[in-house]
Design a protein around this motif. Sequence first.
Motif, PDB file in Angstrom:
ATOM      1  N   GLY B 129      -2.310   4.597 -11.142  1.00  0.00           N
ATOM      2  CA  GLY B 129      -3.460   4.901 -11.993  1.00  0.00           C
ATOM      3  C   GLY B 129      -4.719   4.366 -11.354  1.00  0.00           C
ATOM      4  O   GLY B 129      -4.732   3.270 -10.795  1.00  0.00           O
ATOM      5  N   VAL B 130      -5.753   5.172 -11.382  1.00  0.00           N
ATOM      6  CA  VAL B 130      -7.054   4.737 -10.873  1.00  0.00           C
ATOM      7  C   VAL B 130      -8.041   4.865 -12.017  1.00  0.00           C
ATOM      8  O   VAL B 130      -8.247   5.955 -12.560  1.00  0.00           O
ATOM      9  CB  VAL B 130      -7.498   5.590  -9.663  1.00  0.00           C
ATOM     10  N   LEU B 131      -8.616   3.733 -12.412  1.00  0.00           N
ATOM     11  CA  LEU B 131      -9.593   3.704 -13.496  1.00  0.00           C
ATOM     12  C   LEU B 131     -10.990   3.813 -12.910  1.00  0.00           C
ATOM     13  O   LEU B 131     -11.336   3.063 -12.007  1.00  0.00           O
ATOM     14  CB  LEU B 131      -9.521   2.381 -14.257  1.00  0.00           C
ATOM     15  N   ASP B 266       1.494  -3.708 -12.361  1.00  0.00           N
ATOM     16  CA  ASP B 266       1.011  -2.578 -13.151  1.00  0.00           C
ATOM     17  C   ASP B 266      -0.515  -2.484 -13.185  1.00  0.00           C
ATOM     18  O   ASP B 266      -1.068  -1.632 -13.881  1.00  0.00           O
ATOM     19  CB  ASP B 266       1.527  -2.688 -14.589  1.00  0.00           C
ATOM     20  N   SER B 267      -1.195  -3.365 -12.460  1.00  0.00           N
ATOM     21  CA  SER B 267      -2.663  -3.329 -12.496  1.00  0.00           C
ATOM     22  C   SER B 267      -3.160  -2.053 -11.839  1.00  0.00           C
ATOM     23  O   SER B 267      -2.690  -1.667 -10.768  1.00  0.00           O
ATOM     24  CB  SER B 267      -3.244  -4.526 -11.748  1.00  0.00           C
ATOM     25  N   VAL B 276     -14.637  -0.317  -4.983  1.00  0.00           N
ATOM     26  CA  VAL B 276     -13.238  -0.056  -5.297  1.00  0.00           C
ATOM     27  C   VAL B 276     -12.519  -1.397  -5.263  1.00  0.00           C
ATOM     28  O   VAL B 276     -12.627  -2.148  -4.280  1.00  0.00           O
ATOM     29  CB  VAL B 276     -12.607   0.919  -4.276  1.00  0.00           C
ATOM     30  N   LEU B 277     -11.814  -1.715  -6.337  1.00  0.00           N
ATOM     31  CA  LEU B 277     -11.053  -2.963  -6.428  1.00  0.00           C
ATOM     32  C   LEU B 277      -9.579  -2.589  -6.453  1.00  0.00           C
ATOM     33  O   LEU B 277      -9.098  -1.992  -7.422  1.00  0.00           O
ATOM     34  CB  LEU B 277     -11.439  -3.732  -7.696  1.00  0.00           C
ATOM     35  N   ARG B 278      -8.897  -2.915  -5.369  1.00  0.00           N
ATOM     36  CA  ARG B 278      -7.487  -2.548  -5.266  1.00  0.00           C
ATOM     37  C   ARG B 278      -6.607  -3.777  -5.444  1.00  0.00           C
ATOM     38  O   ARG B 278      -6.800  -4.768  -4.732  1.00  0.00           O
ATOM     39  CB  ARG B 278      -7.214  -1.936  -3.891  1.00  0.00           C
ATOM     40  N   PRO B 279      -5.655  -3.713  -6.388  1.00  0.00           N
ATOM     41  CA  PRO B 279      -4.726  -4.831  -6.529  1.00  0.00           C
ATOM     42  C   PRO B 279      -3.995  -5.072  -5.214  1.00  0.00           C
ATOM     43  O   PRO B 279      -3.601  -4.120  -4.533  1.00  0.00           O
ATOM     44  CB  PRO B 279      -3.741  -4.344  -7.604  1.00  0.00           C
TER      45      PRO B 279
END
Lengths: 393, 393
Positions: B129-131, B266-267, B276-279
Amino acid sequence: MRKLRIQASINAPGRDACEKPSWALSAGQPPAVSQQPGTVYAHVGQSFASRAYDVLIVGAGRMGAALAWQLRQRAPHLSLLLAEEGGLPNEEGATILASGVWHSDVPDEQRERAERTRALLGERLQPCGVLTLSEQGGVPPSVPYPASLADAAVLPGLRLDPRGGVYSPASVTLDAGQQAVRLGADLMLNVRCELRGGGQVALHRLSVTNTHQVVVDHTVTVTAAQVVIASGAAGPHLIENGLGQPTRHRQAYRQLPRLNVPSGPDSPVVRACGFVLRPHSGGYVVTPPILHPDPWGYQPVGGRLAGVPVGLRREVVDSLLPHLEALPALASEALVVGRSSADIPGAWLALPEGGWPRWDRLDEQHVLLLGGPHADLTGLAVAEELAEALAQG
Amino acid sequence: MRKLRIQASINAPGRDACEKPSWALSAGQPPAVSQQPGTVYAHVGQSFASRAYDVLIVGAGRMGAALAWQLRQRAPHLSLLLAEEGGLPNEEGATILASGVWHSDVPDEQRERAERTRALLGERLQPCGVLTLSEQGGVPPSVPYPASLADAAVLPGLRLDPRGGVYSPASVTLDAGQQAVRLGADLMLNVRCELRGGGQVALHRLSVTNTHQVVVDHTVTVTAAQVVIASGAAGPHLIENGLGQPTRHRQAYRQLPRLNVPSGPDSPVVRACGFVLRPHSGGYVVTPPILHPDPWGYQPVGGRLAGVPVGLRREVVDSLLPHLEALPALASEALVVGRSSADIPGAWLALPEGGWPRWDRLDEQHVLLLGGPHADLTGLAVAEELAEALAQG
């Protein structure tokens, strides 16, 4: 290392030898003859007793010097110190290299300022016509096409701005600074300013050692009710370091190569493809467009043309490449490309947010004044606006 | 000085330890099992007899490796050499640091390529998922707002891309390169390529001295019917120096600081304000927007935050400042700012003209292949298109 040129520039002629030696900015106000002239502190041998000023202007480039002069006219009751790290103007600043082209092709919201700047320039503006070439439209028969510079097959459109003209920003700055001193402003050269907040400014007076190193000789702290930061590209850094206020202004290192295509006293300025070609000393000075800001910490370096090192920045070469067909002179050996960046005149230029000259109040004691790429067009008017605001308190 | 890591990277795991170790790119074609595996020349001790190739790919980053693999599948009759200055992928290149986020928020003209890239990634894309957060719109009740990262009062809008996901570009590149070798491609690591024109390429094989200097051990010249320059930010320079063809592509030094805000399996990826903040490994990797290209000759340097030297570039700080209210985590101590630029992972990134991955035929023998900031989204599809074109001759 920067070399001090103590007192040399204060009496130096303007960059354009053909300009008139004596001149008064034509603002129309009667000079405040009742004032005593101010003191010029040109070198560390001249002792300076710290005192409070009403206004301290950091930077005697085109913006700072114009402000000083306007302020002495409008508010002779406000004591004023104009402080400059180099000479008047700084030998390495953007003012001394600015092309000094005024034209009326400005957006509506800048029109009034552009006209006011033209009025303030008065007879310093030498009318010469500014030709704008474009891809559309034809050549009016009355205007000769500058065929030695541009290709009429690619750029047939031609607009003449008969009100346009050229001037020497360096001379205007020198004169404005001298007028300000005559009207009572103090001027300190060869001093590096450091903002301490609350209107306190450390004046680091510079000296040069016998090994040509610029060193701080001594530091004096002065307090001013109003501090105006008019240091060009360095201004935003000064504010951030001294006041902790980051800004959104940027900077770029601008190079102005020479183009050895013959020009005469009647040659017009030519604007085309983002370039400005100003007649100068029998040739042209090329002002290239600025493609993007330069990053913090960038040291200007020359680029390469067909594998050979040249003094022109890679970015200037990039800005040329798409237009070589339209402007064949720039593709010829007439363009002085140099062998290292030291061969091409250049200086750091402020890129104010929004692109146009502006002033911004930072806090109760500090104001930022920025010229940038369009200072030729509206700079004097913006300096006058700030003088008005400061005079009214 | 660059350090050689001879053969280390060819067997190294991907950057994300949680990724599956074995994998085949899901292009659907049956593998060309009849092929003999190619030869890997990892160090100068392995002698290489110069020979002609049908295709030589300069650079085994994400674009070059994907092309090699695609080409071996489509055109096993074409002999192929994949040459790389570092390892697979280069330890200092843009591939190894790329954030590897796929989402479907692309312009219409890139949609087909984005979908094809997603298909080619196959099971390597971990759906997460990308918010996308924005100033307008509300939060759908089914999606939790990432309150630890962003302020819902400033960015109430929230769009979930359920088809989005993350992958490791470094692993995909490693696997593509290995697959290409299994299918018959030769691979040479630690070699610097120099274009000589006419399909001739000088292979400068690199070695490291016992004082850790990288030197050219010996040079072999090979000829290829087709040379593909897939060297990322270095590609345009290689072309200009070797073929005398300047291009309009640019480059920028991208930094990807870490954000120590807890993330779990699940983040979602969060996109907001150009960031862009990628876990990643229990925290986040921050990919900042690129404000402008960097000039030729720029050496990345750290900036300052409130007067203190930090490893983050000034330009990254600039890109953060307007959004600190919206993204308070980036204003907190959770952001790793470092003390010098060496502390912050970063690499030179190509900025292709137009912004998107592309390939361009330069002349009969040479093709430029560029990924750049959107290579995560459409890079594999563009590599496949070029493979198709080369396979058809």
